[in-house]
Scaffold this motif. Structure first.
Motif, PDB file in Angstrom:
ATOM      1  N   LEU A 162      40.417  50.082  49.198  1.00  0.00           N
ATOM      2  CA  LEU A 162      40.068  49.162  50.349  1.00  0.00           C
ATOM      3  C   LEU A 162      38.713  49.031  50.427  1.00  0.00           C
ATOM      4  O   LEU A 162      38.096  49.997  50.618  1.00  0.00           O
ATOM      5  N   LEU A 163      38.344  47.742  50.771  1.00  0.00           N
ATOM      6  CA  LEU A 163      36.805  47.282  50.582  1.00  0.00           C
ATOM      7  C   LEU A 163      36.503  46.731  52.044  1.00  0.00           C
ATOM      8  O   LEU A 163      37.554  45.902  52.467  1.00  0.00           O
ATOM      9  N   ARG A 164      35.193  46.842  52.634  1.00  0.00           N
ATOM     10  CA  ARG A 164      34.839  46.358  53.769  1.00  0.00           C
ATOM     11  C   ARG A 164      34.503  44.786  53.160  1.00  0.00           C
ATOM     12  O   ARG A 164      33.635  44.692  52.281  1.00  0.00           O
ATOM     13  N   CYS A 165      34.717  43.830  53.943  1.00  0.00           N
ATOM     14  CA  CYS A 165      34.026  42.511  53.658  1.00  0.00           C
ATOM     15  C   CYS A 165      33.275  41.948  54.858  1.00  0.00           C
ATOM     16  O   CYS A 165      33.519  42.380  55.884  1.00  0.00           O
ATOM     17  N   ASN A 166      32.450  41.091  54.351  1.00  0.00           N
ATOM     18  CA  ASN A 166      31.574  40.148  55.751  1.00  0.00           C
ATOM     19  C   ASN A 166      32.458  39.343  56.416  1.00  0.00           C
ATOM     20  O   ASN A 166      32.195  39.179  57.509  1.00  0.00           O
ATOM     21  N   ASP A 167      33.378  38.492  55.768  1.00  0.00           N
ATOM     22  CA  ASP A 167      34.236  37.491  56.325  1.00  0.00           C
ATOM     23  C   ASP A 167      35.820  37.318  55.679  1.00  0.00           C
ATOM     24  O   ASP A 167      35.883  37.229  54.454  1.00  0.00           O
ATOM     25  N   LEU A 168      36.802  37.701  56.334  1.00  0.00           N
ATOM     26  CA  LEU A 168      38.033  37.468  55.852  1.00  0.00           C
ATOM     27  C   LEU A 168      38.272  36.343  55.120  1.00  0.00           C
ATOM     28  O   LEU A 168      38.781  35.902  54.106  1.00  0.00           O
ATOM     29  N   SER A 169      37.881  35.154  56.023  1.00  0.00           N
ATOM     30  CA  SER A 169      38.192  33.950  55.574  1.00  0.00           C
ATOM     31  C   SER A 169      37.259  33.565  54.407  1.00  0.00           C
ATOM     32  O   SER A 169      38.036  32.890  53.260  1.00  0.00           O
ATOM     33  N   ARG A 170      36.335  33.767  54.228  1.00  0.00           N
ATOM     34  CA  ARG A 170      35.263  33.514  52.857  1.00  0.00           C
ATOM     35  C   ARG A 170      36.114  34.276  52.084  1.00  0.00           C
ATOM     36  O   ARG A 170      35.935  33.775  51.030  1.00  0.00           O
ATOM     37  N   THR A 171      36.093  35.745  52.105  1.00  0.00           N
ATOM     38  CA  THR A 171      36.740  36.461  50.800  1.00  0.00           C
ATOM     39  C   THR A 171      38.044  35.599  50.714  1.00  0.00           C
ATOM     40  O   THR A 171      38.376  35.671  49.229  1.00  0.00           O
ATOM     41  N   ARG A 172      38.885  35.329  51.309  1.00  0.00           N
ATOM     42  CA  ARG A 172      40.022  34.655  50.896  1.00  0.00           C
ATOM     43  C   ARG A 172      39.939  33.473  50.200  1.00  0.00           C
ATOM     44  O   ARG A 172      40.572  33.562  48.913  1.00  0.00           O
ATOM     45  N   GLU A 173      38.870  32.565  50.597  1.00  0.00           N
ATOM     46  CA  GLU A 173      38.728  31.181  49.866  1.00  0.00           C
ATOM     47  C   GLU A 173      38.235  31.388  48.507  1.00  0.00           C
ATOM     48  O   GLU A 173      38.378  30.976  47.363  1.00  0.00           O
ATOM     49  N   HIS A 174      37.288  32.854  48.385  1.00  0.00           N
ATOM     50  CA  HIS A 174      36.495  33.077  47.172  1.00  0.00           C
ATOM     51  C   HIS A 174      37.751  33.689  46.163  1.00  0.00           C
ATOM     52  O   HIS A 174      37.644  33.192  45.171  1.00  0.00           O
ATOM     53  N   TYR A 175      38.444  34.489  46.454  1.00  0.00           N
ATOM     54  CA  TYR A 175      39.239  35.094  45.534  1.00  0.00           C
ATOM     55  C   TYR A 175      40.444  34.283  45.196  1.00  0.00           C
ATOM     56  O   TYR A 175      40.838  34.169  44.175  1.00  0.00           O
ATOM     57  N   GLN A 176      40.888  33.466  45.915  1.00  0.00           N
ATOM     58  CA  GLN A 176      41.920  32.596  45.855  1.00  0.00           C
ATOM     59  C   GLN A 176      41.369  31.266  45.069  1.00  0.00           C
ATOM     60  O   GLN A 176      41.984  30.915  43.921  1.00  0.00           O
ATOM     61  N   ARG A 177      40.397  30.583  45.516  1.00  0.00           N
ATOM     62  CA  ARG A 177      39.829  29.407  44.808  1.00  0.00           C
ATOM     63  C   ARG A 177      38.994  29.615  43.502  1.00  0.00           C
ATOM     64  O   ARG A 177      39.197  28.754  42.743  1.00  0.00           O
ATOM     65  N   ILE A 178      37.954  30.166  43.746  1.00  0.00           N
ATOM     66  CA  ILE A 178      37.074  30.496  42.555  1.00  0.00           C
ATOM     67  C   ILE A 178      37.747  31.683  41.485  1.00  0.00           C
ATOM     68  O   ILE A 178      37.762  31.207  40.607  1.00  0.00           O
ATOM     69  N   LEU A 179      38.346  32.703  41.949  1.00  0.00           N
ATOM     70  CA  LEU A 179      38.692  33.611  41.103  1.00  0.00           C
ATOM     71  C   LEU A 179      40.331  33.632  40.549  1.00  0.00           C
ATOM     72  O   LEU A 179      40.580  34.347  39.809  1.00  0.00           O
ATOM     73  N   GLY A 180      41.093  32.448  41.464  1.00  0.00           N
ATOM     74  CA  GLY A 180      42.368  32.553  41.020  1.00  0.00           C
ATOM     75  C   GLY A 180      43.602  33.930  41.266  1.00  0.00           C
ATOM     76  O   GLY A 180      44.346  33.827  40.633  1.00  0.00           O
ATOM     77  N   PHE A 181      43.133  34.723  42.295  1.00  0.00           N
ATOM     78  CA  PHE A 181      43.926  35.762  42.707  1.00  0.00           C
ATOM     79  C   PHE A 181      45.043  35.281  43.652  1.00  0.00           C
ATOM     80  O   PHE A 181      44.844  34.053  44.216  1.00  0.00           O
ATOM     81  N   ALA A 182      46.079  35.932  43.511  1.00  0.00           N
ATOM     82  CA  ALA A 182      47.137  35.633  44.823  1.00  0.00           C
ATOM     83  C   ALA A 182      46.621  36.278  45.841  1.00  0.00           C
ATOM     84  O   ALA A 182      46.153  37.560  45.856  1.00  0.00           O
ATOM     85  N   VAL A 183      46.659  35.810  46.797  1.00  0.00           N
ATOM     86  CA  VAL A 183      45.900  36.530  48.142  1.00  0.00           C
ATOM     87  C   VAL A 183      47.248  36.463  49.423  1.00  0.00           C
ATOM     88  O   VAL A 183      47.898  35.306  49.350  1.00  0.00           O
ATOM     89  N   SER A 184      47.303  37.310  50.098  1.00  0.00           N
ATOM     90  CA  SER A 184      48.146  37.352  51.252  1.00  0.00           C
ATOM     91  C   SER A 184      47.661  38.094  52.276  1.00  0.00           C
ATOM     92  O   SER A 184      46.721  39.026  52.094  1.00  0.00           O
ATOM     93  N   ASP A 185      48.141  38.260  53.516  1.00  0.00           N
ATOM     94  CA  ASP A 185      47.570  38.881  54.611  1.00  0.00           C
ATOM     95  C   ASP A 185      48.098  40.220  54.631  1.00  0.00           C
ATOM     96  O   ASP A 185      49.508  40.222  54.653  1.00  0.00           O
ATOM     97  N   GLY A 186      47.374  41.108  55.019  1.00  0.00           N
ATOM     98  CA  GLY A 186      48.137  42.497  55.189  1.00  0.00           C
ATOM     99  C   GLY A 186      48.198  42.888  56.694  1.00  0.00           C
ATOM    100  O   GLY A 186      47.754  42.126  57.527  1.00  0.00           O
ATOM    101  N   ALA A 187      48.532  44.164  56.819  1.00  0.00           N
ATOM    102  CA  ALA A 187      48.609  44.778  58.228  1.00  0.00           C
ATOM    103  C   ALA A 187      47.265  44.797  58.775  1.00  0.00           C
ATOM    104  O   ALA A 187      46.276  45.175  58.186  1.00  0.00           O
ATOM    105  N   GLU A 188      47.188  44.600  60.052  1.00  0.00           N
ATOM    106  CA  GLU A 188      46.027  45.204  60.937  1.00  0.00           C
ATOM    107  C   GLU A 188      44.758  44.471  60.403  1.00  0.00           C
ATOM    108  O   GLU A 188      43.882  44.858  60.068  1.00  0.00           O
TER     109      GLU A 188
END
Length: 116
Positions: free
Chosen positions: A6-32
């Motif tokens: 569990l890591l703190r991020c600066n911006d969930l939207s930016r992190t989502r975009e980075h991991y999905q578009r740049i790194l090709g990870f599967a991304v989903s919303d979690g709880a809370e």
């Protein structure tokens, strides 16, 4: 046994975009208000919440063991912030590292480190 950090991020939207578009990870919303990212059986969870009383940061490198590190490197090398190039390490792995949008260092490796 899989491990999820569990890591703190600066911006969930930016992190989502980075991991999905740049790194090709599967991304989903979690709880809370968390974000789950996954590559093969490697997972990370991100939150914007200040659960630790400090800015995002880590003094280490998070390693991901992959089945084909060469193919993954080839797929992201022109989009990701490469911290060190794909190389064979003296301790028995083939690996490369990146710096993500939050400043975390991630390494992707294939093989097993050779014990001393």
């Amino acid at each position: 046994m899989p491990l999820t950090c569990l890591l703190r991020c600066n911006d969930l939207s930016r992190t989502r975009e980075h991991y999905q578009r740049i790194l090709g990870f599967a991304v989903s919303d979690g709880a809370e208000s968390t974000l789950l990212v996954q590559l093969q059986d490697c997972r990370l969870t991100f939150t914007e919440q200040d659960l630790w009383g400090s800015a995002p940061g880590c003094t280490g490198t998070l390693y991901f063991a992959l089945e084909d590190v060469q193919a993954y490197f080839d797929s992201i090398k022109d989009r990701a912030d490469i911290a060190w190039p794909l190389q064979d390490m003296p301790y028995g792995t083939r690996e490369f590292g990146i710096r993500d949008c939050n400043g975390y260092y991630l390494a992707f490796m294939q093989g097993q480190p050779v014990p001393d």
